[in-house]
Design a protein around this motif. Structure first.
Motif, mmCIF file in Angstrom:
data_model
loop_
_atom_site.group_PDB
_atom_site.id
_atom_site.type_symbol
_atom_site.label_atom_id
_atom_site.label_comp_id
_atom_site.label_asym_id
_atom_site.label_seq_id
_atom_site.Cartn_x
_atom_site.Cartn_y
_atom_site.Cartn_z
ATOM 1 N N ALA A 52 36.172 42.128 36.103
ATOM 2 C CA ALA A 52 34.762 42.021 35.714
ATOM 3 C C ALA A 52 33.859 42.975 36.476
ATOM 4 O O ALA A 52 32.702 43.177 36.078
ATOM 5 C CB ALA A 52 34.277 40.575 35.929
ATOM 6 N N HIS A 53 34.355 43.569 37.558
ATOM 7 C CA HIS A 53 33.503 44.456 38.363
ATOM 8 C C HIS A 53 33.569 45.891 37.826
ATOM 9 O O HIS A 53 34.651 46.440 37.622
ATOM 10 C CB HIS A 53 33.940 44.436 39.824
ATOM 11 C CG HIS A 53 32.898 44.980 40.753
ATOM 12 N ND1 HIS A 53 32.616 46.328 40.841
ATOM 13 C CD2 HIS A 53 32.060 44.357 41.627
ATOM 14 C CE1 HIS A 53 31.651 46.515 41.733
ATOM 15 N NE2 HIS A 53 31.305 45.335 42.224
ATOM 16 N N PRO A 54 32.441 46.536 37.608
ATOM 17 C CA PRO A 54 32.454 47.863 36.966
ATOM 18 C C PRO A 54 33.120 48.956 37.795
ATOM 19 O O PRO A 54 33.540 49.968 37.228
ATOM 20 C CB PRO A 54 30.965 48.161 36.751
ATOM 21 C CG PRO A 54 30.240 47.295 37.726
ATOM 22 C CD PRO A 54 31.064 46.049 37.847
ATOM 23 N N LYS A 55 33.226 48.787 39.094
ATOM 24 C CA LYS A 55 33.824 49.823 39.930
ATOM 25 C C LYS A 55 35.281 49.531 40.293
ATOM 26 O O LYS A 55 35.894 50.303 41.027
ATOM 27 C CB LYS A 55 33.006 50.014 41.212
ATOM 28 C CG LYS A 55 31.670 50.694 40.975
ATOM 29 C CD LYS A 55 31.030 51.145 42.272
ATOM 30 C CE LYS A 55 29.777 51.969 42.006
ATOM 31 N NZ LYS A 55 29.174 52.490 43.258
ATOM 32 N N CYS A 56 35.823 48.428 39.792
ATOM 33 C CA CYS A 56 37.205 48.066 40.093
ATOM 34 C C CYS A 56 38.095 48.277 38.877
ATOM 35 O O CYS A 56 37.662 48.085 37.736
ATOM 36 C CB CYS A 56 37.294 46.607 40.545
ATOM 37 S SG CYS A 56 36.465 46.259 42.117
ATOM 38 N N ARG A 57 39.314 48.658 39.138
ATOM 39 C CA ARG A 57 40.349 48.742 38.124
ATOM 40 C C ARG A 57 41.537 47.942 38.636
ATOM 41 O O ARG A 57 41.993 48.154 39.756
ATOM 42 C CB ARG A 57 40.761 50.199 37.866
ATOM 43 C CG ARG A 57 39.617 51.090 37.396
ATOM 44 C CD ARG A 57 39.158 50.727 35.994
ATOM 45 N NE ARG A 57 38.100 51.619 35.530
ATOM 46 C CZ ARG A 57 36.798 51.386 35.665
ATOM 47 N NH1 ARG A 57 36.389 50.277 36.283
ATOM 48 N NH2 ARG A 57 35.896 52.234 35.220
ATOM 49 N N VAL A 58 42.053 47.031 37.829
ATOM 50 C CA VAL A 58 43.138 46.162 38.271
ATOM 51 C C VAL A 58 44.281 46.234 37.284
ATOM 52 O O VAL A 58 44.077 46.249 36.071
ATOM 53 C CB VAL A 58 42.640 44.711 38.460
ATOM 54 C CG1 VAL A 58 42.033 44.154 37.177
ATOM 55 C CG2 VAL A 58 43.748 43.813 38.983
ATOM 56 N N THR A 59 45.515 46.301 37.809
ATOM 57 C CA THR A 59 46.726 46.402 37.009
ATOM 58 C C THR A 59 47.739 45.391 37.512
ATOM 59 O O THR A 59 48.023 45.346 38.721
ATOM 60 C CB THR A 59 47.339 47.814 37.119
ATOM 61 O OG1 THR A 59 46.366 48.788 36.706
ATOM 62 C CG2 THR A 59 48.580 47.943 36.258
ATOM 63 N N LEU A 60 48.291 44.592 36.609
ATOM 64 C CA LEU A 60 49.370 43.682 36.968
ATOM 65 C C LEU A 60 50.691 44.415 36.813
ATOM 66 O O LEU A 60 51.046 44.875 35.722
ATOM 67 C CB LEU A 60 49.350 42.441 36.066
ATOM 68 C CG LEU A 60 50.512 41.466 36.266
ATOM 69 C CD1 LEU A 60 50.557 40.937 37.700
ATOM 70 C CD2 LEU A 60 50.437 40.321 35.267
ATOM 71 N N CYS A 61 51.416 44.522 37.911
ATOM 72 C CA CYS A 61 52.673 45.284 37.915
ATOM 73 C C CYS A 61 53.848 44.349 37.574
ATOM 74 O O CYS A 61 54.710 44.054 38.421
ATOM 75 C CB CYS A 61 52.878 45.951 39.262
ATOM 76 S SG CYS A 61 51.568 47.101 39.698
ATOM 77 N N ASP A 62 53.867 43.889 36.331
ATOM 78 C CA ASP A 62 54.953 43.015 35.877
ATOM 79 C C ASP A 62 56.065 43.864 35.264
ATOM 80 O O ASP A 62 56.022 45.108 35.302
ATOM 81 C CB ASP A 62 54.421 41.983 34.887
ATOM 82 C CG ASP A 62 53.695 42.615 33.704
ATOM 83 O OD1 ASP A 62 53.779 43.852 33.531
ATOM 84 O OD2 ASP A 62 53.057 41.874 32.923
ATOM 85 N N ASP A 63 57.072 43.220 34.686
ATOM 86 C CA ASP A 63 58.200 43.967 34.123
ATOM 87 C C ASP A 63 57.762 44.892 32.998
ATOM 88 O O ASP A 63 58.290 46.007 32.843
ATOM 89 C CB ASP A 63 59.266 42.990 33.604
ATOM 90 C CG ASP A 63 60.005 42.289 34.741
ATOM 91 O OD1 ASP A 63 59.929 42.776 35.880
ATOM 92 O OD2 ASP A 63 60.648 41.251 34.478
ATOM 93 N N THR A 64 56.782 44.448 32.208
ATOM 94 C CA THR A 64 56.289 45.297 31.119
ATOM 95 C C THR A 64 55.668 46.576 31.670
ATOM 96 O O THR A 64 55.893 47.678 31.134
ATOM 97 C CB THR A 64 55.256 44.526 30.282
ATOM 98 O OG1 THR A 64 55.871 43.364 29.730
ATOM 99 C CG2 THR A 64 54.713 45.394 29.161
ATOM 100 N N TYR A 65 54.895 46.441 32.727
ATOM 101 C CA TYR A 65 54.279 47.614 33.358
ATOM 102 C C TYR A 65 55.348 48.599 33.820
ATOM 103 O O TYR A 65 55.246 49.812 33.547
ATOM 104 C CB TYR A 65 53.429 47.166 34.539
ATOM 105 C CG TYR A 65 52.994 48.284 35.470
ATOM 106 C CD1 TYR A 65 51.932 49.112 35.149
ATOM 107 C CD2 TYR A 65 53.668 48.512 36.671
ATOM 108 C CE1 TYR A 65 51.538 50.135 36.002
ATOM 109 C CE2 TYR A 65 53.279 49.526 37.533
ATOM 110 C CZ TYR A 65 52.219 50.332 37.200
ATOM 111 O OH TYR A 65 51.832 51.355 38.045
#
Length: 317
Positions: A52-65
């Motif tokens: 939700a924060h405009p300056k943050c980028r978040v990625t879930l490093c799961d098996d699909t990733y």
């Protein structure tokens, strides 16, 4: 007028939502234009607030990733960190500089970091920030924290460390439980860059055109308390900061990994606690020893205040 240099950071983390948001919020307050968080394990609470924060980028490093990245997750967390950091660098077109950090590290400077970066020559491609390591509080207070400063490499380093820690100084490099290398900012937009934990490679060249940012410090809260340090010890001894493949503090000496294994075998947790109390605990005696060598620093991180500013809806403990 000097253009404001845009810098950002990336981190591959496995921690509580509170610690992740503290880390992100602190650096947003410090002026980070972008905070990239790669979650090494699912953390829905942290994910939602970062997303939700405009300056943050978040990625879930799961098996699909990892399948999209070409295969299975690398076994070693250091390799996962390096691959994510390199991937982030290749896409950091909105930044002038990028640094890879850990969730327990905080950039400290008396003036905004972008001003330090703007003073570097255009030929500089990498800028090293040396660490200071937090003393572990016996009871967390949230007040000003004490740190041990970095002891530069040289002929007097080992004798200084042995004076600080007469029982265990020969086993701890630079007097630190964790790394003394610090972390590197790398100028973006270059080809063939591979980001490692403490170094950068451009093709076969390590840390090209490196400079030292001597007025910026990496505050490393490697051990916040005895309980948190003991809880992390077994993992760190096998896979982390005390693992077997790291060199000893003294040439030809016993590695920290082997020494700690011997200590646990002979004295159990009481031996670990004695080691911790001399090398890490925030005590008046420890502060006095550091002060005598001009190696004591103090800083207030105000982590919860930063969280309240940038993630005001977070209510997790």
């Amino acid at each position: 007028m000097t253009r404001e240099v845009k810098w950002g950071l990336c981190a591959t983390v496995k921690a509580s939502a509170k610690d992740i948001l503290r880390f992100a919020a602190f650096h947003l307050s410090a002026g980070a234009h972008r905070v990239h968080i790669f979650l090494d394990a699912p953390n829905p609470d942290a994910f939602a607030h970062l997303k939700a924060h405009p300056k943050c980028r978040v990625t879930l490093c799961d098996d699909t990733y990892w399948r999209r990245r070409g295969g299975k997750p690398p076994v070693k967390h250091q390799v996962r960190q390096s691959r994510n950091a390199t991937h982030c660098y290749q896409r950091a077109s909105d930044l002038d500089w990028l640094i890879h950090m850990d969730v327990d590290e905080f950039l400290i400077a008396e003036k905004p970091l972008w001003q330090h970066l703007s003073q570097l020559p255009v030929t500089c491609l990498t800028a090293r920030i040396r660490p200071m390591e937090a003393l572990a509080q016996l009871q967390p207070t949230g007040e000003t924290m004490a740190f041990k400063r970095f002891v530069p490499n040289g002929p007097d380093r080992l004798s200084t460390v042995k004076a600080l820690y007469p029982t265990y100084g020969q086993y701890v490099r630079g007097g630190f439980l964790s790394h003394v290398a610090g972390k590197l900012l790398v100028r973006t937009g270059r080809n063939d860059i591979e980001v490692r934990i403490h170094n950068i490679f451009q093709s076969d060249t390590m840390n090209p055109a490196e400079a030292a940012l001597t007025d910026v410090t990496l505050a490393h809260v490697h051990a916040a308390t005895w309980d948190t340090w003991r809880a992390a010890y077994d993992y760190r001894h096998i896979k982390g900061a005390y693992r077997a493949d790291l060199a000893p503090a003294e040439s030809g000496g016993v590695t920290l990994h082997d020494f700690l294994a011997q200590l646990v075998q002979s004295r159990g947790d009481s031996g670990l606690r004695h080691f911790f109390d001399e090398v890490c605990a925030d005590t008046p005696d420890h502060r006095a020893r550091l002060q005598a060598h001009d190696l004591l620093a103090e800083h207030r991180l105000d982590l919860d205040a930063h969280v309240n500013q940038h993630f005001p809806d977070f209510t997790g403990g």
